[in-house]
Design a protein around this motif. Sequence first.
Motif, PDB file in Angstrom:
ATOM      1  N   PHE A   8       0.833  -1.197   0.000  1.00  0.00           N
ATOM      2  CA  PHE A   8       0.000   0.000   0.000  1.00  0.00           C
ATOM      3  C   PHE A   8       0.875   1.257   0.000  1.00  0.00           C
ATOM      4  CE2 PHE A   8      -3.300  -2.761   2.263  1.00  0.00           C
ATOM      5  CZ  PHE A   8      -3.993  -2.990   1.105  1.00  0.00           C
ATOM      6  N   GLN A   9       2.010   1.174   0.705  1.00  0.00           N
ATOM      7  CA  GLN A   9       2.888   2.335   0.781  1.00  0.00           C
ATOM      8  C   GLN A   9       3.458   2.705  -0.595  1.00  0.00           C
ATOM      9  OE1 GLN A   9       2.955  -0.242   2.891  1.00  0.00           O
ATOM     10  NE2 GLN A   9       2.289   0.764   4.790  1.00  0.00           N
ATOM     11  N   THR A  10       3.923   1.671  -1.336  1.00  0.00           N
ATOM     12  CA  THR A  10       4.490   1.964  -2.656  1.00  0.00           C
ATOM     13  C   THR A  10       3.429   2.478  -3.615  1.00  0.00           C
ATOM     14  OG1 THR A  10       4.206  -0.367  -3.306  1.00  0.00           O
ATOM     15  CG2 THR A  10       6.353   0.285  -2.417  1.00  0.00           C
ATOM     16  N   PHE A  11       2.208   1.955  -3.480  1.00  0.00           N
ATOM     17  CA  PHE A  11       1.133   2.425  -4.350  1.00  0.00           C
ATOM     18  C   PHE A  11       0.800   3.883  -4.032  1.00  0.00           C
ATOM     19  CE2 PHE A  11      -2.965   0.651  -6.484  1.00  0.00           C
ATOM     20  CZ  PHE A  11      -2.690   1.419  -7.595  1.00  0.00           C
ATOM     21  N   GLU A  12       0.738   4.202  -2.743  1.00  0.00           N
ATOM     22  CA  GLU A  12       0.458   5.577  -2.335  1.00  0.00           C
ATOM     23  C   GLU A  12       1.543   6.522  -2.830  1.00  0.00           C
ATOM     24  OE1 GLU A  12       1.054   9.031   0.312  1.00  0.00           O
ATOM     25  OE2 GLU A  12       2.280   7.204   0.311  1.00  0.00           O
ATOM     26  N   GLN A  13       2.803   6.093  -2.726  1.00  0.00           N
ATOM     27  CA  GLN A  13       3.915   6.909  -3.189  1.00  0.00           C
ATOM     28  C   GLN A  13       3.873   7.098  -4.711  1.00  0.00           C
ATOM     29  OE1 GLN A  13       7.276   4.771  -1.645  1.00  0.00           O
ATOM     30  NE2 GLN A  13       6.778   5.261   0.498  1.00  0.00           N
TER      31      GLN A  13
ATOM     32  N   ALA B 206      -3.300  13.083  -4.135  1.00  0.00           N
ATOM     33  CA  ALA B 206      -3.728  11.783  -4.642  1.00  0.00           C
ATOM     34  C   ALA B 206      -3.355  10.674  -3.666  1.00  0.00           C
ATOM     35  CB  ALA B 206      -3.107  11.519  -6.010  1.00  0.00           C
ATOM     36  N   GLY B 207      -2.170  10.788  -3.047  1.00  0.00           N
ATOM     37  CA  GLY B 207      -1.787   9.811  -2.034  1.00  0.00           C
ATOM     38  C   GLY B 207      -2.717   9.847  -0.846  1.00  0.00           C
ATOM     39  N   ALA B 208      -3.111  11.067  -0.421  1.00  0.00           N
ATOM     40  CA  ALA B 208      -4.042  11.191   0.701  1.00  0.00           C
ATOM     41  C   ALA B 208      -5.415  10.636   0.325  1.00  0.00           C
ATOM     42  CB  ALA B 208      -4.156  12.661   1.116  1.00  0.00           C
TER      43      ALA B 208
END
Length: 397
Positions: free
Chosen positions: A251-256, A266-268
């Motif tokens: 999820f972290q890499t996708f958010e980044q 967009a990440g938020a």
Amino acid sequence: MPKSLSFRAGLGSVLFWSVISAAFIGPGTVTTCAMAGSGFGLRLLWALTFSTLGTILLQEAAARVTIASGLSLGELLTQTYGPRVRWLMTVLFGAVALGCAAYQAGNILGAVSGLALLTGVSSQVLTVGVGIVCVALLWQGSTRLIANFLGLIVFAMGLCFAYVAVSVSPNTTELTTALFMPALPDGSTVLVIGLIGTTIVPYNLFLGSGIGQGQSLTEMRFGIALAVLIGGFISMAILVSGMLVTGDFSFQTFEQTLSARLGSWAGALFGFGLFAAGFTSALTAPLAAAVTGRSLLGWSEQSGRYRATWLIVMAIGLTFGLLGVKPIPVIILAQAANGLLLPLVTVFLLLAVNNKTLLPAQYRNRPWQNVAMLLVVALTAFLGLRNVWLAIAAGQF
């Protein structure tokens, strides 16, 4: 039955049936579709085409049963087979409840992961908080307004994925081929089952049959078709967006990735949307298990077994969260479990929509519909059995 719909009636029907799309666009959809795009590019897109069309086919049949007979799918099965094979109704309820429990683990973990991306608060604390709020809302029965609000946030996240998917600019020829040409690359079977299981959700068939009363066939068919197509489009956009992620998926890499592509907002939005998807589904999955028990086993909403069912499903999801289980594998396994359950539920639906005793001729399946439903059963059963065989051969059991 009217031959055409006014714009207002058509829009109202789409909004009415959007509950089905909102139910299957949860953390499992985000995770499974994004991992499919990240790991295999466009090659698994066909599974979403199949599952979107399959969802329309099966949801229409389940709703048609209710419109024709006045009975939900569970009530029809109980009335038809219950007196002779009561044990089979219990087994079916157990299978659906198990699928809901598997989903619930992913729902809780997805909601907590979304909040963690936004707040950085401990997962254990967030799990307890999400659990308390969900139990309180389910106990009071005041979930509809919140679910609708969060559904809008999930839809906004879908628009974000659609924007990212367009920016990926996939090759048109490759995209068209991938939409309709089945492929099973090495190591993709679990994800294919997951893509199907996260879209054609077994308990949604019981939900759809329970809310179809009072509509005409025209309204129902138009509403289901357009609402599910929109949900399928969002799922496909998530898969294409997942192609941006390189290396191990999280999820972290996708958010980044979204933040780098569109900006920090967009990440938020992804973090809140992931929470919204999980929280909305965390309210519906336990209730779906209880509603299935009510329709198959004749419970009342006031019975202790009805409330105990959704409490147990909720407890399973909370236990996974408190144990600190990594969310990605659990969510993928939850989708695969529902993909394995799907053939069983589809067989019962196929029997129901061909019941000559309870359904008038104009409401029963036509030959092409029977063939299409058998295709869904055959493909999902094949993929499920193939995955079990591969697991046995690899020594995982």
